[in-house]
Design a protein around this motif. Structure first.
Motif, PDB file in Angstrom:
ATOM      1  N   LYS A  75       0.840  -1.204   0.000  1.00  0.00           N
ATOM      2  CA  LYS A  75       0.000   0.000   0.000  1.00  0.00           C
ATOM      3  C   LYS A  75       0.872   1.250   0.000  1.00  0.00           C
ATOM      4  O   LYS A  75       1.813   1.363   0.789  1.00  0.00           O
ATOM      5  CB  LYS A  75      -0.923  -0.009   1.222  1.00  0.00           C
ATOM      6  CG  LYS A  75      -1.862   1.182   1.288  1.00  0.00           C
ATOM      7  CD  LYS A  75      -1.418   2.206   2.290  1.00  0.00           C
ATOM      8  CE  LYS A  75      -2.217   3.495   2.192  1.00  0.00           C
ATOM      9  NZ  LYS A  75      -1.783   4.490   3.195  1.00  0.00           N
ATOM     10  N   SER A  80      -3.617   5.283  -2.333  1.00  0.00           N
ATOM     11  CA  SER A  80      -4.476   6.394  -1.920  1.00  0.00           C
ATOM     12  C   SER A  80      -4.542   7.404  -3.056  1.00  0.00           C
ATOM     13  O   SER A  80      -3.837   7.286  -4.050  1.00  0.00           O
ATOM     14  CB  SER A  80      -3.876   7.120  -0.710  1.00  0.00           C
ATOM     15  OG  SER A  80      -3.797   6.294   0.400  1.00  0.00           O
ATOM     16  N   GLY A  97      -8.184   8.011   5.774  1.00  0.00           N
ATOM     17  CA  GLY A  97      -7.065   7.100   5.994  1.00  0.00           C
ATOM     18  C   GLY A  97      -7.423   5.646   5.717  1.00  0.00           C
ATOM     19  O   GLY A  97      -6.681   4.728   6.059  1.00  0.00           O
TER      20      GLY A  97
HETATM   21 MG    MG Z   1      -3.353   8.493   4.277  1.00  0.00          MG
END
Ligand code: MG
Ligand code: ASP
Length: 405
Positions: A7, A41, A151
């Protein structure tokens, strides 16, 4: 050959240059023979920018439409990363949460993952592709796009790793691992090779904000080995895993967490009768204020003093409620302060060692630091002290428990 979920957060994909660097990193793992799923993200700042656009129209936008909109941030980065991988000769394909699908409940902006169908990801891995999946987003049973809360990409990565039974879930970020404490306070703080899920949860909830707490809980529940690493530096990072009994030589204390976000309230001279704790603390919880530590003392005259802590942002509201309660139940006085801090030593080694708390109190006594409140759990001892001694306390505990590099 391992199956790895990687990630990369917003700063790691914050520019085209960085996306190409990430692609090179992913390619390296593929070339070593591993299968790789990448979760990304949105580019840093993008989620906030999008939220801001809607807020220009109304302060109360529809949550469904907000999720529809913010999910586009991740949709951009998955495509860019797939394009960058292909340019480097690495076959890749991107999927949104809906395409996987990552099925969630319908709580827009804070959806919970219900299930992940990993078959499409597996099919693409099996033909040699890198699969790039959008973090933070899912789809509910009616087909509406949802998001997992700020998040949330960490949670996406862990959930996909759990669904695929991946060998490891690697979270790349702007620090090179989890430290024994905040290096800004203790320059001698050192990177931990390994920490347990339980310890990480204690460290994270106390303010070591490396990973989303929810992702750590999820990883612990499904036993997904998690590794925190620096996006652009070499290094093994920190492995977060189950407690392995065999490492007898592990230090008793793994880390020291602290928080300045505490406030303390005291109500004195409360008649000591059944139900007072409920009257005092019940009205605070009813206002949705979370209470952390509680201390009660009974005096000879059958009155009791109650002290408890809340987040400093809730201090004014809690004080107002407490003053009301005090006049209702005939308490003598109410006092409080926000000039406190909480310091905690954390370690699974405590379970098998006696005297850890007294060693902590001894180290603080040596520095003449007064302890105002104490609470303990199986793997943690916390104290509340005057905020101005916070750094001194953390530094001396770090030395006392042999954590200095
Ligand atoms: Mg973040
Ligand atoms: N882009 C989302 C956020 O900013 C999700 C994430 O970064 O994990 O909160």
């Amino acid at each position: 050959m391992a199956l790895i979920v990687q990630k990369f957060g917003g700063t790691s994909v914050g520019s085209i240059e960085r996306i190409e660097q990430v692609a090179a990193k992913v390619r390296k793992f593929r070339e070593e023979g591993h299968q790789v799923v990448v979760v990304v993200s949105a580019m840093s700042g993008e989620t906030n920018r999008l939220l801001g656009l809607a807020k220009q129209i109304t302060s109360k936008p529809s949550l469904r439409e907000m999720d529809m909109m913010v999910s586009t941030g991740e949709q951009v980065t998955i495509a860019l990363l797939a394009i960058a991988l292909m340019k480097q000769g690495m076959p890749a394909i991107s999927f949104t949460g809906t395409q996987v699908p990552i099925v969630t409940d319908s709580s827009y902006s804070k959806a919970r993952i219900l299930s992940i169908d990993e078959s499409k990801i597996r099919t693409e891995l099996d033909v040699g592709k890198v699969v790039v999946v959008a973090g933070f987003q899912g789809v509910d049973e009616q087909g509406h796009i949802t998001t997992l809360g700020r998040g949330g990409s960490d949670t996406t990565a862990v959930a996909i790793a759990a669904a695929l039974k991946a060998d490891e879930c690697q979270i790349y970020t702007d620090v090179d691992g989890v430290y024994t404490t905040d290096p800004r306070v203790v320059p001698k703080a050192k990177r931990l090779e390994k920490i347990t899920f339980e310890e990480m949860l204690e460290m994270a909830s106390l303010g070591s904000k490396v990973l989303q707490i929810r992702a750590v809980e999820f990883a612990g529940k499904y036993n997904v080995p998690l590794r925190v690493l620096h996006s652009f530096q070499e290094g093994a990072g920190t492995l977060i895993t189950l407690d392995d009994e065999e490492s007898m030589e592990q230090p008793i204390i793994s880390g020291i967490a602290f928080s300045r976000d505490e406030a303390k309230l005291t109500i004195r001279g409360v008649p000591d009768t059944p139900g007072v704790a409920y009257k005092i603390l019940g009205s605070i919880s009813d206002a949705n204020i979370e209470i952390d530590m509680i201390v009660q003392n009974v005096a000879k005259d059958h009155t009791t003093d109650f002290t408890f802590t809340v987040n400093h942002l809730d201090y004014d509201k809690a004080m107002e409620i407490l003053q009301n309660t005090a006049s209702q139940i005939g308490a003598r006085e109410v006092a409080g302060t926000t000039n406190i801090a909480k310091v905690s030593i954390v370690g699974v080694g405590m379970r098998s060692h006696a005297g850890v708390a007294s060693q902590m109190f001894g180290a603080l006594a040596k520095e003449n630091i007064n302890i105002q409140m104490i609470s303990t759990s199986e793997i943690k001892v916390s104290v509340v002290l005057d905020e101005k001694y916070l750094e001194l306390a953390v530094r001396s505990l770090h030395t006392a428990f042999g954590l200095d590099a």
